[in-house]
Enzyme design. Structure first.
Site, PDB file in Angstrom:
ATOM      1  N   ALA A   1     -26.038 -30.970  18.038  1.00 12.45           N
ATOM      2  CA  ALA A   1     -26.136 -31.651  19.332  1.00 12.45           C
ATOM      3  C   ALA A   1     -27.513 -32.276  19.459  1.00 12.45           C
ATOM      4  CB  ALA A   1     -25.887 -30.675  20.480  1.00 12.45           C
TER       5      ALA A   1
ATOM      6  N   GLU B   1     -36.361 -38.208  21.061  1.00 11.76           N
ATOM      7  CA  GLU B   1     -35.966 -38.654  22.405  1.00 11.76           C
ATOM      8  C   GLU B   1     -35.037 -39.864  22.343  1.00 11.76           C
ATOM      9  OE1 GLU B   1     -39.164 -38.638  25.264  1.00 11.76           O
ATOM     10  OE2 GLU B   1     -40.141 -37.024  24.151  1.00 11.76           O
TER      11      GLU B   1
END
Length: 389
Positions: A129, A365
């Site tokens: 994930a 990010e």
């Protein structure tokens, strides 16, 4: 939004001087030791660098987004390790509490984050994930007045040295995707919390990144951020939308530094009896660097002001992060080219180090490819909202 121009100018000047007087002379030491020395960390804490975006009532400077990115562009004009050491506290490691924390949570943790007493870390990514953060498998099961957390997080900045972690875990296993995710403040001292040794990475030495392991960790229910289950992913998106603007500024600072080094080298290096800056093809490389820097700066400033004005900046934050991180890699590549063979030598003018350091910006990010997808997704959402699709 700039609240007090004179006060901000003083802050930026002090940061500018600190970077050149303290950070630049220490870059080789940080690279060799793979850590920011304790005395420099203490100096940054004394100067308030850990609390830039933490509200003043909790001991921070309460910088607006515009003020924060201006500070970030100054602080990041040195090896990435320095800004990374304070960056989680004044950014991704505290923002969940700033955005959605209860008053008790803020008073418990933000003051200590702002002072540098605690180092924070944002623990979202898992082996399965990363780009699809909504598919995380870490779980939090309610048990009386506690939650019991199990799972593993990876690629977590400052994990090996952090004192507290903002952890995303699934509280509703029957609800797929983002809706079953909640956010918790987890302390390192809680039994069952452990972290790996820092990864050996391509670049960014001195900025430890590693894994967080949660093995039947009992977390008090009062540490559920906001006190409501199922809001964790929404909190994470608030954090990331602001942090992507912040990170875009942190990409732009190294670009400014690399261009400065390349200009200095080009003005001093001679070939065929003339300075290489007078060679048109070298000048073109330098000009393109400047164009990328100014474009990134303009995007960052425009988006920061929009966020301060309360506008929806989900699209613009992705654009900022995507463009500025890609631009930093272009600037790094051109700077090495201007230095020629010297640019490939590890002990020459830091260009080789910056080249390795900025490569990570395009990955964390949100990879550049994820931001490309998100930009189109957000654009389609806006078109539909405007009745154009």
């Amino acid at each position: 939004m700039i609240r007090d121009q004179e006060k901000l100018d003083t802050l930026l000047l002090n940061v500018h001087r600190w970077v050149r007087d303290v950070a630049h002379p220490s870059e080789d030491r940080v690279e060799a030791e793979d850590r920011v020395p304790d005395e420099i960390v203490a100096d940054m804490a004394a100067r308030g660098y850990f609390g830039w975006s933490i509200p003043e009532e909790y001991g921070g400077l309460g910088l607006t987004t515009e003020e924060l990115v201006l500070g970030a562009m100054e602080l990041s004009q040195c090896a990435v390790a320095f800004r990374a050491r304070v960056g989680t506290n004044t950014g991704i490691g505290s923002e969940a509490l700033v955005a959605d924390g209860s008053e008790a949570q803020k008073r418990e943790y933000l003051t200590r984050l702002a002072s540098g007493e605690l180092t924070g870390s944002f623990a979202l990514t898992e082996p399965g994930a990363g780009s699809d953060a909504s598919s995380l498998t870490s779980v939090a099961v309610r048990d009386g007045d506690d939650y019991v957390l199990n799972g593993m997080k990876c690629y977590i900045t400052n994990a090996p040295i952090a004192d507290i972690f903002t952890v995303m875990a699934r509280t509703d296993p029957d609800t797929p995707g983002a809706r079953g995710v909640s956010a918790f403040i987890v302390e390192r001292a809680m039994p069952g919390v452990s972290t790996s040794a820092p990864y050996k990475m391509m670049g960014q030495r001195g900025s430890p990144v590693g894994e967080v392991h949660l093995d039947n960790v009992r977390v008090p229910a009062r540490n559920l951020i906001g006190g409501v289950e199922g809001q964790g992913f929404r909190t994470a998106m608030k954090v990331l939308n602001k942090q992507r603007i912040h990170l875009a500024a942190l990409c732009t600072g190294p670009s400014i530094r690399m261009l400065d080094l390349a200009m200095t080298h080009a003005e001093g290096r001679e070939q065929s009896g003339q300075k290489i800056i007078d060679f048109q093809l070298v000048a073109a490389l330098l000009a393109d660097c400047r164009v990328d820097i100014e474009a990134a700066r303009a995007l960052v400033m425009q988006t920061a002001r929009a966020r301060d004005a309360g506008e929806d900046i989900a699209l613009e934050a992705s654009i900022c992060k995507y463009f500025a991180s890609e631009a930093a890699s272009r600037v790094a590549d051109r700077a090495v080219q201007v230095f020629g063979g010297a640019g490939y030598v590890a002990d020459h003018a830091s260009i080789e180090r910056y080249y390795r350091d900025v490569r990570l910006f395009r990955l964390y990010e949100g990879t550049s490819q994820i931001h490309q997808l998100n930009i189109v997704k957000q654009e389609r959402r806006r078109r539909q909202g405007n009745g154009r699709a």
